[in-house]
Design an enzyme around this catalytic site. Structure first.
Site, PDB file in Angstrom:
ATOM      1  N   GLU A  34       2.882  -8.536   8.461  1.00 38.75           N
ATOM      2  CA  GLU A  34       2.798  -7.284   8.783  1.00 38.75           C
ATOM      3  C   GLU A  34       3.675  -6.336   7.545  1.00 38.75           C
ATOM      4  O   GLU A  34       3.280  -5.272   7.263  1.00 38.75           O
ATOM      5  CB  GLU A  34       3.156  -6.611   9.861  1.00 38.75           C
ATOM      6  CG  GLU A  34       1.984  -7.030  11.077  1.00 38.75           C
ATOM      7  CD  GLU A  34       0.680  -6.767  10.947  1.00 38.75           C
ATOM      8  OE1 GLU A  34       0.417  -5.570  10.686  1.00 38.75           O
ATOM      9  OE2 GLU A  34      -0.209  -7.759  10.944  1.00 38.75           O
ATOM     10  N   PRO A  75       0.680  -1.253  -0.024  1.00 40.28           N
ATOM     11  CA  PRO A  75       0.110  -0.129   0.037  1.00 40.28           C
ATOM     12  C   PRO A  75       0.893   1.032  -0.034  1.00 40.28           C
ATOM     13  O   PRO A  75       0.241   2.404  -0.224  1.00 40.28           O
ATOM     14  CB  PRO A  75      -0.778  -0.133   1.171  1.00 40.28           C
ATOM     15  CG  PRO A  75      -0.397  -1.354   1.874  1.00 40.28           C
ATOM     16  CD  PRO A  75       0.656  -1.977   1.371  1.00 40.28           C
ATOM     17  N   ARG A  81      -3.865  -9.352 -20.216  1.00 47.17           N
ATOM     18  CA  ARG A  81      -5.037  -8.952 -21.168  1.00 47.17           C
ATOM     19  C   ARG A  81      -4.637  -8.279 -22.230  1.00 47.17           C
ATOM     20  O   ARG A  81      -5.365  -8.015 -23.255  1.00 47.17           O
ATOM     21  CB  ARG A  81      -6.346  -8.679 -20.475  1.00 47.17           C
ATOM     22  CG  ARG A  81      -6.284  -7.425 -19.788  1.00 47.17           C
ATOM     23  CD  ARG A  81      -7.445  -7.155 -18.849  1.00 47.17           C
ATOM     24  NE  ARG A  81      -8.639  -7.001 -19.637  1.00 47.17           N
ATOM     25  CZ  ARG A  81      -9.045  -5.806 -20.191  1.00 47.17           C
ATOM     26  NH1 ARG A  81      -8.389  -4.894 -20.238  1.00 47.17           N
ATOM     27  NH2 ARG A  81     -10.098  -5.624 -20.969  1.00 47.17           N
ATOM     28  N   ASP A 117     -11.984  -0.559 -23.896  1.00 48.45           N
ATOM     29  CA  ASP A 117     -12.733  -0.448 -22.644  1.00 48.45           C
ATOM     30  C   ASP A 117     -12.247   0.657 -21.655  1.00 48.45           C
ATOM     31  O   ASP A 117     -11.587   1.622 -22.032  1.00 48.45           O
ATOM     32  CB  ASP A 117     -12.616  -1.802 -22.049  1.00 48.45           C
ATOM     33  CG  ASP A 117     -11.609  -2.341 -21.519  1.00 48.45           C
ATOM     34  OD1 ASP A 117     -10.343  -1.638 -21.730  1.00 48.45           O
ATOM     35  OD2 ASP A 117     -11.365  -3.469 -21.137  1.00 48.45           O
TER      36      ASP A 117
HETATM   37  N1  4GY Z   1      -2.953  -2.158  -1.428  1.00 51.57           N
HETATM   38  N2  4GY Z   1      -1.349  -2.789  -3.019  1.00 51.57           N
HETATM   39  C1  4GY Z   1      -1.095  -4.036  -1.218  1.00 51.57           C
HETATM   40  C2  4GY Z   1      -1.490  -4.376  -0.035  1.00 51.57           C
HETATM   41  C3  4GY Z   1      -0.707  -6.129   1.714  1.00 51.57           C
HETATM   42  C4  4GY Z   1       3.033  -6.141   2.677  1.00 51.57           C
HETATM   43  C5  4GY Z   1       1.883  -7.856   4.084  1.00 51.57           C
HETATM   44  C6  4GY Z   1      -1.867  -3.001  -1.624  1.00 51.57           C
HETATM   45  O1  4GY Z   1      -0.508  -3.701  -3.167  1.00 51.57           O
HETATM   46  N3  4GY Z   1      -0.321  -4.471  -2.355  1.00 51.57           N
HETATM   47  O2  4GY Z   1      -2.446  -4.076   0.952  1.00 51.57           O
HETATM   48  N4  4GY Z   1      -0.665  -5.589   0.401  1.00 51.57           N
HETATM   49  C7  4GY Z   1       0.727  -6.801   2.225  1.00 51.57           C
HETATM   50  C8  4GY Z   1       1.878  -5.606   2.127  1.00 51.57           C
HETATM   51  C9  4GY Z   1       2.895  -6.921   3.994  1.00 51.57           C
HETATM   52  C10 4GY Z   1       0.487  -7.230   3.715  1.00 51.57           C
END
Ligand code: 4GY
Length: 266
Positions: A129, A92, A168, A183
């Site tokens: 985590e 994230p 795709r 699209d």
């Molecule tokens: N949002 N975009 C995402 C995520 C969770 C690393 C374990 C996201 O790409 N990945 O939420 N990843 C993961 C991140 C530790 C949990």
């Protein structure tokens, strides 16, 4: 295309590799894919890949050593295939994935002009985590990428989402190679949303198909669809109208139509 996936849950990827249109990319051998399980690179007898965070707090952290070894093995395979490895960590904290990113990524992985710099993708899927920060310090990660401001329990679903969007777009993966280009969000529609679609029957309950779509007048149909696309975007994602305008992608006719609709819809 060469692809290396670093994951504790390789079985999850069968959703991508065994079902739906994108599975064809794998079944036809368009993708040379290899899975790497960090557990196989664990140093101790228990095959431990996670440990408690220094400083305390909840959750576990993925250890640096097994991930570093897995990344290096994946990069080595990419180099053996003549690719320049590009390591992407799904998290994230990364830049948010867009269709423009997908188009640029496709350019890099399919690049024919200088085959020496053709990229091979290495996707690192985290769990628990977080991953140990020193994987970044070592320079093992080239790019951090997010699917959006949402947290899921691992990087596998984000990696599959990214790969679905990418594959795709590869020639010969979709039935009709036009559909990928036409699209929502594709550059071919100037970053506007797609138009509305209809199929048989002509009348469903009290609603009929717009008559212009039955007219056979292709020029008229193109104008109607462009206007539907503008209307859809105006109503659902006004930010994309402003973006298209800023990028000079709206014609005088588009602006005239939008102004007329803004008047009638307020
Ligand atoms: N949002 N975009 C995402 C995520 C969770 C690393 C374990 C996201 O790409 N990945 O939420 N990843 C993961 C991140 C530790 C949990």
């Amino acid at each position: 295309m060469a692809l290396d996936l670093i994951t504790l849950f390789p079985e999850m990827f069968t959703a991508l590799t065994q079902q739906g249109v994108v599975s064809r990319a794998f079944k036809q051998g368009l993708v040379n894919v290899q899975f790497w399980n960090p557990r196989e690179f664990a140093l101790n007898a228990n095959k431990t890949v996670d440990d408690r965070p220094y400083g305390g707090g909840p959750g576990m952290v993925m250890m640096a050593a097994p991930l570093a070894a897995a990344i290096r093995a994946a990069c080595e395979r990419q180099r053996a295939l003549g690719k320049k490895p590009h390591v992407i960590y799904l998290s994230p904290q990364g830049r948010v994935l867009t269709q423009t990113w997908i188009a640029d990524c496709l350019q890099h992985v399919q690049q024919q002009s200088n085959i020496e710099t053709q990229r091979g993708l290495v996707l690192l899927c985290g769990r628990y985590e977080a991953i140990d920060e020193r994987l970044f310090d070592l320079g093992l990660i080239d790019e951090e990428l997010s699917i959006g401001d949402v947290v899921v329990s691992g990087g596998e679903l984000p990696a599959m989402l990214m790969l679905d969007a990418l594959l795709r777009c590869v020639e010969g993966v979709l039935n009709d190679d036009m559909s990928a280009q036409q699209d929502s969000f594709s550059r071919a529609v100037d970053g506007l949303l797609d138009c509305s679609h209809y199929t048989r029957p002509e009348k469903f309950e009290e609603f009929t198909v717009p008559s212009v779509l039955l007219s056979g007048d292709h020029a008229k149909i193109a104008v109607f669809r462009r206007q539907q696309s503008l209307l859809n975007t105006m109503r659902k994602r006004f930010d994309l109208i402003e973006q298209a305008r800023a990028q000079g992608q709206l014609s005088v006719a588009d602006e005239k139509f939008l102004a007329s609709q803004m008047d009638s819809e307020g």
